[in-house]
Design a protein around this motif. Structure first.
Motif, PDB file in Angstrom:
ATOM      1  N   ALA A  86       0.816  -1.220   0.000  1.00 57.42           N
ATOM      2  CA  ALA A  86       0.000   0.000   0.000  1.00 57.42           C
ATOM      3  C   ALA A  86       0.846   1.265   0.000  1.00 57.42           C
ATOM      4  O   ALA A  86       0.296   2.371  -0.039  1.00 57.42           O
ATOM      5  N   ASP A  87       2.163   1.129   0.051  1.00 58.69           N
ATOM      6  CA  ASP A  87       3.054   2.293   0.068  1.00 58.69           C
ATOM      7  C   ASP A  87       2.986   3.000  -1.288  1.00 58.69           C
ATOM      8  O   ASP A  87       3.352   2.419  -2.316  1.00 58.69           O
ATOM      9  N   PRO A  88       2.537   4.264  -1.323  1.00 62.20           N
ATOM     10  CA  PRO A  88       2.461   4.959  -2.617  1.00 62.20           C
ATOM     11  C   PRO A  88       3.787   5.581  -3.038  1.00 62.20           C
ATOM     12  O   PRO A  88       3.911   6.050  -4.180  1.00 62.20           O
ATOM     13  N   PHE A  89       4.777   5.574  -2.114  1.00 62.95           N
ATOM     14  CA  PHE A  89       6.048   6.240  -2.414  1.00 62.95           C
ATOM     15  C   PHE A  89       7.052   5.213  -2.924  1.00 62.95           C
ATOM     16  O   PHE A  89       8.109   4.983  -2.344  1.00 62.95           O
ATOM     17  N   VAL A  90       6.714   4.570  -4.041  1.00 66.11           N
ATOM     18  CA  VAL A  90       7.567   3.570  -4.677  1.00 66.11           C
ATOM     19  C   VAL A  90       7.595   3.852  -6.174  1.00 66.11           C
ATOM     20  O   VAL A  90       6.760   4.601  -6.696  1.00 66.11           O
ATOM     21  N   ASP A 112       5.835  15.874  -3.088  1.00 66.44           N
ATOM     22  CA  ASP A 112       5.883  16.202  -4.510  1.00 66.44           C
ATOM     23  C   ASP A 112       5.470  15.034  -5.390  1.00 66.44           C
ATOM     24  O   ASP A 112       5.046  15.232  -6.543  1.00 66.44           O
ATOM     25  N   PHE A 113       5.582  13.811  -4.870  1.00 65.07           N
ATOM     26  CA  PHE A 113       5.371  12.620  -5.696  1.00 65.07           C
ATOM     27  C   PHE A 113       3.991  12.002  -5.480  1.00 65.07           C
ATOM     28  O   PHE A 113       3.386  11.493  -6.421  1.00 65.07           O
ATOM     29  N   VAL A 114       3.520  12.007  -4.243  1.00 65.74           N
ATOM     30  CA  VAL A 114       2.304  11.269  -3.892  1.00 65.74           C
ATOM     31  C   VAL A 114       1.098  12.206  -3.896  1.00 65.74           C
ATOM     32  O   VAL A 114       1.117  13.276  -3.277  1.00 65.74           O
ATOM     33  N   HIS A 115       0.022  11.775  -4.603  1.00 66.54           N
ATOM     34  CA  HIS A 115      -1.206  12.561  -4.663  1.00 66.54           C
ATOM     35  C   HIS A 115      -2.367  11.872  -3.953  1.00 66.54           C
ATOM     36  O   HIS A 115      -3.386  12.509  -3.684  1.00 66.54           O
ATOM     37  N   HIS A 116      -2.215  10.586  -3.663  1.00 68.11           N
ATOM     38  CA  HIS A 116      -3.256   9.860  -2.921  1.00 68.11           C
ATOM     39  C   HIS A 116      -2.571   8.858  -1.994  1.00 68.11           C
ATOM     40  O   HIS A 116      -1.702   8.093  -2.429  1.00 68.11           O
ATOM     41  N   ILE A 117      -2.966   8.880  -0.725  1.00 64.92           N
ATOM     42  CA  ILE A 117      -2.396   7.980   0.265  1.00 64.92           C
ATOM     43  C   ILE A 117      -3.464   6.977   0.698  1.00 64.92           C
ATOM     44  O   ILE A 117      -4.493   7.378   1.258  1.00 64.92           O
ATOM     45  N   PRO A 118      -3.289   5.685   0.436  1.00 60.04           N
ATOM     46  CA  PRO A 118      -4.262   4.686   0.886  1.00 60.04           C
ATOM     47  C   PRO A 118      -4.458   4.760   2.396  1.00 60.04           C
ATOM     48  O   PRO A 118      -3.529   5.073   3.140  1.00 60.04           O
ATOM     49  N   ALA A 119      -5.677   4.450   2.833  1.00 59.68           N
ATOM     50  CA  ALA A 119      -6.017   4.587   4.254  1.00 59.68           C
ATOM     51  C   ALA A 119      -5.103   3.748   5.139  1.00 59.68           C
ATOM     52  O   ALA A 119      -4.690   4.194   6.219  1.00 59.68           O
ATOM     53  N   ARG A 120      -4.776   2.544   4.686  1.00 61.58           N
ATOM     54  CA  ARG A 120      -3.911   1.667   5.502  1.00 61.58           C
ATOM     55  C   ARG A 120      -2.560   2.302   5.714  1.00 61.58           C
ATOM     56  O   ARG A 120      -1.996   2.259   6.808  1.00 61.58           O
ATOM     57  N   PHE A 121      -2.029   2.903   4.651  1.00 63.72           N
ATOM     58  CA  PHE A 121      -0.705   3.487   4.773  1.00 63.72           C
ATOM     59  C   PHE A 121      -0.767   4.788   5.559  1.00 63.72           C
ATOM     60  O   PHE A 121       0.172   5.121   6.304  1.00 63.72           O
ATOM     61  N   ARG A 122      -1.822   5.552   5.421  1.00 73.00           N
ATOM     62  CA  ARG A 122      -1.973   6.768   6.199  1.00 73.00           C
ATOM     63  C   ARG A 122      -2.011   6.439   7.690  1.00 73.00           C
ATOM     64  O   ARG A 122      -1.395   7.148   8.500  1.00 73.00           O
ATOM     65  N   HIS A 123      -2.704   5.370   8.043  1.00 68.80           N
ATOM     66  CA  HIS A 123      -2.764   4.964   9.452  1.00 68.80           C
ATOM     67  C   HIS A 123      -1.361   4.616   9.956  1.00 68.80           C
ATOM     68  O   HIS A 123      -0.966   5.016  11.057  1.00 68.80           O
TER      69      HIS A 123
END
Length: 357
Positions: free
Chosen positions: A73-77, A89-100
Motif C-alpha cells: 500500500a506504500d504509494p512512495f515507490v 511532490d510525488f504522492v497525490h493519494h495515500i491509501p487509508a492503511r498506509f496513512r494509518h
C-alpha cells in the motif's frame, strides 16, 4: 567540521560497513544524523514491492514489521531512477492503511531515491521526519544527490561480497562432504581457519594437533612436510602435492596453495587440504541395501557414485551398459526420495558410516 569533512565521514561509514554484519546500519545512522532525520531506511528487494532486506537503525521493530505487511500500500515507490524526490511532490493519494501507519509511526516528511541494480533488484533509500517538522530542503536533497554514485558502487560491492560468501559456504560444505580437511595458516603456522573435518583431525591428534592456536605436526614426516610448504609455498595459482606417512595406515594425501595476499587482510599465508584415504567416505553397499531396500546392483552403483565416480565410468567399472546404469539410478532415486545425482550423493554422505555400526 566542514561539509566535505561530513561527506567524507559518510563515505567511510558507507564503504567501511560493507564487511560488517549487518552492513548498512552505521551508514544509515550517520546519514540520519547528517540530515537531521528521525530515521534513515534502506530497503532492498525485487521489483517495486518485494522486500528482501529492510534496515532502519533505531526504529520500533513492531512498526518495521507492520510496514513489511502493508508495503504493497506504500504509494512512495517506483520513483524515477536515480532522482531524489520528496513524498509530498510525488504522492497525490495515500491509501487509508498506509496513512494509518504513517500516523502511528509519526512519519510525515519523507525524502527518497530509488536505484535499480541488475538484473531486477530495486533499492529504496528513505529519510523520514516527524510530520510536525519542516520538510526536507535543498541541503538534504543535495547530499543525497552526491551520495548516489557512491551508493551504486557500494551496492554492487555488497552484492559481490554476499555472492562470494555464499559460494564459500557451499564450497566449505562440499569439502566437508568429501572428507577433506581445510586449514588456513599464517606464516608462523597459526591456524586462522579450519573446517569441520580439520577440527576433527586436530582433535584426534594422531597426525596434527592444535597447540595454543598453532598447527603442531605429531609425526616426523608431518613436521618435515608442513615446515617445507610453509617456508616455500607454491607460486600463485599453482599447488604442491604431498603425502604424509602414517604409522598404521595409508598416507594422508595433501595439497598446498599459497593464499593470494589481497584475499584476506589478516596475514593468511597458506591453505592446506588433507584427505585421509582410510576414513570411510560413507556407508557400505550392504548398509545401503538394508536402509533403502536397494538391489545388489543398485547398491553397487550407489557406492560408485558416492566415491565421486561419473555415471558412465561407474557403468564401465561395474561392467554394465550405460543405459542399465541409468535405469538403476532411476530406481535409486525413487527408493531414496532424491531427484538428482548431487542430491543423492549429499544424502548418502550425510549418513556417513553410522549405518555400519
Amino acid at each position: 567540521m566542514t561539509d566535505d569533512d561530513a561527506f567524507t565521514g559518510l563515505l567511510e561509514h558507507l564503504y567501511g560497513g560493507l564487511t560488517r554484519s549487518p552492513p548498512w546500519e552505521a551508514f544509515l545512522q550517520a546519514l540520519a544524523s547528517a540530515t537531521d532525520a528521525a530515521f534513515a531506511t534502506l530497503i532492498i528487494g525485487r521489483g517495486c514491492a518485494g522486500i528482501d532486506a529492510h534496515v532502519t537503525p533505531g526504529a520500533n521493530p513492531d512498526l518495521t514489521q507492520e510496514y513489511r505487511e502493508i508495503s504493497e500500500a506504500d504509494p512512495f515507490v517506483g520513483l524515477p531512477e536515480g532522482q531524489v524526490v520528496s513524498f509530498n511532490d510525488f504522492v497525490h493519494h495515500i491509501p487509508a492503511r498506509f496513512r494509518h501507519w504513517m500516523d502511528v509511526a509519526r512519519t510525515g516528511q519523507i525524502l527518497g531515491v530509488d536505484l535499480h541494480r541488475p538484473p531486477d533488484t530495486a533499492v529504496r533509500l528513505r529519510l523520514t521526519r516527524d510530520d510536525s517538522r519542516a520538510d526536507f530542503g535543498e541541503d538534504e536533497k543535495g547530499l543525497l544527490v552526491r551520495l548516489i554514485p557512491h551508493l551504486r558502487i557500494a551496492l554492487d560491492l555488497h552484492a559481490r561480497l554476499t555472492t562470494t560468501q555464499a559460494e564459500s559456504q557451499l564450497f566449505s560444505s562440499a569439502m566437508a562432504d568429501l572428507a577433506v580437511a581445510t586449514l588456513i595458516l599464517d606464516r608462523d603456522g597459526r591456524i586462522m581457519r579450519r573446517n569441520a573435518v580439520a577440527a576433527r583431525m586436530l582433535e584426534d591428534g594422531a597426525i596434527i594437533a592444535d597447540r595454543n592456536g598453532r598447527l603442531e605436526p605429531r609425526t616426523g614426516a608431518a613436521t618435515a612436510t608442513i615446515a617445507r610448504v610453509l617456508a616455500t609455498p607454491p607460486p600463485a595459482g599453482e599447488e604442491s602435492l604431498f603425502e604424509i606417512a602414517t604409522t598404521n595406515g595409508p598416507a594422508l594425501h595433501g595439497r598446498a596453495r599459497a593464499v593470494p595476499s589481497p584475499a584476506y587482510g589478516d596475514g593468511a599465508w597458506l591453505a592446506l587440504f588433507l584427505s585421509d584415504p582410510s576414513r570411510p567416505a560413507g556407508p557400505s553397499g550392504e548398509s545401503l541395501r538394508d536402509r533403502f531396500q536397494l538391489t545388489r546392483a543398485e547398491a553397487a552403483l550407489a557406492v560408485q557414485l558416492l566415491a565421486g565416480t561419473a555415471l558412465a565410468d561407474a557403468a564401465s567399472a561395474l561392467d554394465i551398459a550405460y543405459n542399465t546404469a541409468r535405469s538403476h539410478l532411476r530406481a535409486i532415486f525413487a527408493k531414496t526420495g532424491t531427484h538428482r545425482q548431487v542430491q543423492l550423493v549429499t544424502l548418502l554422505r550425510s549418513l556417513d558410516s553410522d549405518l555400519d555400526n
